[in-house]
Design a protein around this motif. Structure first.
Motif, PDB file in Angstrom:
ATOM      1  N   ARG A  33     -21.661  48.671 -44.898  1.00  0.00           N
ATOM      2  CA  ARG A  33     -23.046  49.104 -44.991  1.00  0.00           C
ATOM      3  C   ARG A  33     -23.254  50.273 -44.021  1.00  0.00           C
ATOM      4  O   ARG A  33     -23.125  50.106 -42.803  1.00  0.00           O
ATOM      5  CB  ARG A  33     -24.011  47.952 -44.679  1.00  0.00           C
ATOM      6  N   PHE A  34     -23.573  51.448 -44.577  1.00  0.00           N
ATOM      7  CA  PHE A  34     -23.624  52.689 -43.816  1.00  0.00           C
ATOM      8  C   PHE A  34     -25.040  53.242 -43.826  1.00  0.00           C
ATOM      9  O   PHE A  34     -25.597  53.543 -44.877  1.00  0.00           O
ATOM     10  CB  PHE A  34     -22.647  53.693 -44.424  1.00  0.00           C
ATOM     11  N   ASP A 101     -23.342  48.060 -40.724  1.00  0.00           N
ATOM     12  CA  ASP A 101     -22.256  47.835 -39.767  1.00  0.00           C
ATOM     13  C   ASP A 101     -21.693  49.165 -39.270  1.00  0.00           C
ATOM     14  O   ASP A 101     -20.877  49.200 -38.359  1.00  0.00           O
ATOM     15  CB  ASP A 101     -21.151  46.946 -40.343  1.00  0.00           C
ATOM     16  N   LEU A 102     -22.177  50.277 -39.857  1.00  0.00           N
ATOM     17  CA  LEU A 102     -21.870  51.629 -39.381  1.00  0.00           C
ATOM     18  C   LEU A 102     -23.144  52.451 -39.495  1.00  0.00           C
ATOM     19  O   LEU A 102     -23.799  52.441 -40.547  1.00  0.00           O
ATOM     20  CB  LEU A 102     -20.754  52.251 -40.217  1.00  0.00           C
ATOM     21  N   PRO A 134     -30.397  49.188 -30.091  1.00  0.00           N
ATOM     22  CA  PRO A 134     -30.709  48.103 -31.028  1.00  0.00           C
ATOM     23  C   PRO A 134     -29.744  48.047 -32.213  1.00  0.00           C
ATOM     24  O   PRO A 134     -29.438  46.961 -32.710  1.00  0.00           O
ATOM     25  CB  PRO A 134     -32.138  48.435 -31.487  1.00  0.00           C
ATOM     26  N   LEU A 135     -29.268  49.188 -32.663  1.00  0.00           N
ATOM     27  CA  LEU A 135     -28.297  49.203 -33.749  1.00  0.00           C
ATOM     28  C   LEU A 135     -26.995  48.552 -33.294  1.00  0.00           C
ATOM     29  O   LEU A 135     -26.396  47.747 -34.024  1.00  0.00           O
ATOM     30  CB  LEU A 135     -28.045  50.644 -34.205  1.00  0.00           C
ATOM     31  N   ALA A 140     -23.841  47.047 -35.402  1.00  0.00           N
ATOM     32  CA  ALA A 140     -23.368  48.298 -35.994  1.00  0.00           C
ATOM     33  C   ALA A 140     -22.536  49.097 -34.998  1.00  0.00           C
ATOM     34  O   ALA A 140     -22.863  49.143 -33.806  1.00  0.00           O
ATOM     35  CB  ALA A 140     -24.549  49.142 -36.461  1.00  0.00           C
ATOM     36  N   ARG A 141     -21.482  49.728 -35.497  1.00  0.00           N
ATOM     37  CA  ARG A 141     -20.823  50.778 -34.735  1.00  0.00           C
ATOM     38  C   ARG A 141     -21.629  52.034 -34.979  1.00  0.00           C
ATOM     39  O   ARG A 141     -21.913  52.399 -36.120  1.00  0.00           O
ATOM     40  CB  ARG A 141     -19.374  50.969 -35.178  1.00  0.00           C
TER      41      ARG A 141
END
Length: 232
Positions: A33-34, A101-102, A134-135, A140-141
């Protein structure tokens, strides 16, 4: 006609990806998920250049990621003209709801380009951190970018001041330092060797990157993601 057959200039450009390089570099990537957050660069504002890929670099990276993850979900929240605080206010919530996740975060240039940035730089850094942390906390990376900085911007309005390039350089240095502090995946384009080749990297407005600069940025981000995949 396949798009690769149209990339004659890009495939011979020493700063861009060679044929099949992205496939090799991103093989086995873990992302599903980008999300893309930011201003006009994130949105994808650019001018095409013959022989280079037509997509702006955030969406070009998304396409290359999807080659290895056909079900890749993505959301581009970028909106032109926004300052960092506006990106934070309008895009962080939707980005977190998307559960990436990115995440690619590109903003701050609309703050830095204006006179007085030097006095606001700490606040801009704090806003960028308030976007990134927060990400990261949500899993998330985060990818950050220090954008290309031209030696001069002769097409820019006089009111922006003669120190325009110096302010953009300052933003680049501070973004790189913030990335190190926060542990982001960082792509530093501010002093990229392509800047000194004499070839145009900006589009018709004299500010935003053209198709060549976006192709170079995509190459650098994909190479940096590859190092992340390999744990380097």
């Amino acid at each position: 006609m396949a798009i690769d057959s149209m990339l004659i200039a890009e495939l011979s450009d020493p700063f861009c990806l060679t044929a099949g390089e992205a496939d090799t570099l991103l093989d086995g990537h873990p992302w599903h998920r980008f999300a893309i957050l930011g201003d006009s660069v994130a949105e994808g504002l650019t001018d095409p250049v013959d022989g280079y890929h037509p997509l702006a670099f955030p969406d070009r990276v998304r396409v290359e990621l999807a080659r290895h993850r056909p079900g890749l979900a993505h959301r581009n929240l970028g909106v032109r003209n926004l300052r960092a605080a506006e990106v934070l206010a309008t895009q962080l919530g939707p980005a977190l709801a998307f559960r990436p996740d990115l995440a690619l975060v590109i903003c701050g240039a609309n703050d830095a380009m204006r006179p007085g940035y030097e006095a606001r730089a700490d606040a801009v850094d704090a806003t960028l951190a308030a976007l990134i942390r927060p990400l990261q906390a949500a899993g998330a990376r985060v990818v950050t970018v220090s954008l290309f900085v031209m030696p001069a911007y002769p097409s820019m309005p006089a009111w922006l001041g003669p120190a325009f390039s110096r302010r953009m350089s300052m933003l680049g240095r501070r973004t790189t330092a913030l990335a190190e502090t926060l542990g982001t995946i960082h792509v530093d384009l501010a002093t990229h060797p392509a800047i000194g080749t004499g070839d145009a990297l900006t589009g018709a407005d004299g500010l935003h990157g053209n198709g060549r600069s976006h192709a170079i940025a995509a190459a650098e981000m994909i190479r940096r993601l590859s190092r992340e995949i390999q744990g380097a």
